[in-house]
Enzyme design. Structure first.
Site, mmCIF file in Angstrom:
data_model
loop_
_atom_site.group_PDB
_atom_site.id
_atom_site.type_symbol
_atom_site.label_atom_id
_atom_site.label_comp_id
_atom_site.label_asym_id
_atom_site.label_seq_id
_atom_site.Cartn_x
_atom_site.Cartn_y
_atom_site.Cartn_z
ATOM 1 C CB THR A 1 -53.172 20.272 0.458
ATOM 2 O OG1 THR A 1 -53.460 21.547 -0.122
ATOM 3 C CG2 THR A 1 -53.083 19.211 -0.632
ATOM 4 N N GLY A 2 -53.715 21.023 3.583
ATOM 5 C CA GLY A 2 -53.897 22.054 4.604
ATOM 6 C C GLY A 2 -55.285 22.013 5.195
ATOM 7 N N GLY B 1 -59.200 26.462 9.207
ATOM 8 C CA GLY B 1 -59.669 27.475 8.271
ATOM 9 C C GLY B 1 -60.484 26.943 7.110
ATOM 10 C CB ILE B 2 -60.454 27.936 3.534
ATOM 11 C CG1 ILE B 2 -60.908 29.390 3.730
ATOM 12 C CG2 ILE B 2 -60.984 27.386 2.208
ATOM 13 C CD1 ILE B 2 -60.306 30.369 2.739
ATOM 14 N N GLY B 3 -59.603 25.034 4.612
ATOM 15 C CA GLY B 3 -59.404 23.607 4.360
ATOM 16 C C GLY B 3 -60.262 22.741 5.266
ATOM 17 C CE1 TYR C 1 -51.067 34.452 0.600
ATOM 18 C CE2 TYR C 1 -52.371 36.214 -0.390
ATOM 19 C CZ TYR C 1 -52.296 34.975 0.216
ATOM 20 O OH TYR C 1 -53.446 34.253 0.439
#
Length: 246
Positions: A12-13, A17-19, A148
């Protein structure tokens, strides 16, 4: 090495970036990868670059999650690897918090991640790997980070309970908790370059290894947790922050 050959993996996402880095790593290890994202243009472009499949879905919307699960079941059957990565930044001092900011962060980072796991459970193969993207802030206490940090701390709690609940099916559930990683997420907050440079300098001073991590560092850890070699690892949080939380 094709450690994950023919595995079905959902990120997901996964459009940045990291995804994005994790989708690339899983694909390079032989997995059939599906990435999701809220914006059709961004997720379709990322999928084209990566050579993976894509589905538009907003992790902050439970009906989107349910539609995503239905579509993946129809197109791909069951899932072997689920990386619940999508998330947003946001926060303020507790005294100045607004319901809008609170809901924005919690709906994606906690509620959305929770229901992603919940709704995917029926289509996870026995022996599957689930990894949450948490954060080193879950165990830190910086000012202005209460919303957060709470969203990520809650995820870590769910991860451990899910590991117990899903153990009879040999489904492993873990979390990776990065510290500062070079991704576009800070740029999306609207800071100018001078401000971004100042933030990076401030962060590096607080990291014992004196540098910011790379998305690929996290991607390799997620992939490792999804490999057969990690079959005895579940209910664990893995910090990857250069020692920042020490």
């Amino acid at each position: 090495m094709m450690q994950l050959k023919d595995k079905i993996a959902v990120v997901t996402g996964g459009n940045s970036g990291i995804g994005y880095a994790t989708a690339n790593e899983l694909k390079n290890q032989g997995a059939k990868v599906i990435i999701t994202g809220r914006r059709k243009e961004a997720v379709s472009q990322a999928a084209d670059e990566l050579g993976v499949d894509w589905i538009v879905a907003d992790q902050g919307n439970v009906s989107d999650i349910e539609n995503l699960v239905s579509e993946i079941k129809r197109k791909f059957g069951k899932v072997d690897i689920l990386f619940i990565n999508a998330g947003v930044l946001g926060g303020s001092a507790i005294a100045e918090a607004t319901e809008e900011i609170f809901d924005q962060v919690i709906n994606v980072n906690f509620k959305g991640a929770y229901f992603t796991l919940s709704r995917f459970i029926p289509i996870l193969n026995d022996g599957a790997s689930v990894v949450f993207l948490s954060s080193n802030t879950a165990s830190m206490n910086a000012a202005n980070s209460s919303i957060y940090s709470s969203s990520k701390a809650a995820l870590n709690s769910v991860m451990k309970i899910a590991a117990v609940e899903l153990a009879p099916r040999h489904i492993r559930v873990n979390a990776v908790s990065p510290g500062p990683i070079e991704t576009p997420i800070l740029s999306k907050q609207g800071y100018d370059q001078a401000t971004l440079d100042g933030i990076k300098d401030w962060i590096i001073e607080r990291v014992p290894l004196k540098h910011i991590g790379k998305a690929e560092d996290v991607a390799k850890l997620v992939a490792h947790l999804s490999q057969p070699e990690s079959s005895f690892i579940t209910g664990s949080e893995f910090l990857i922050d250069g020692g920042m939380s020490l």
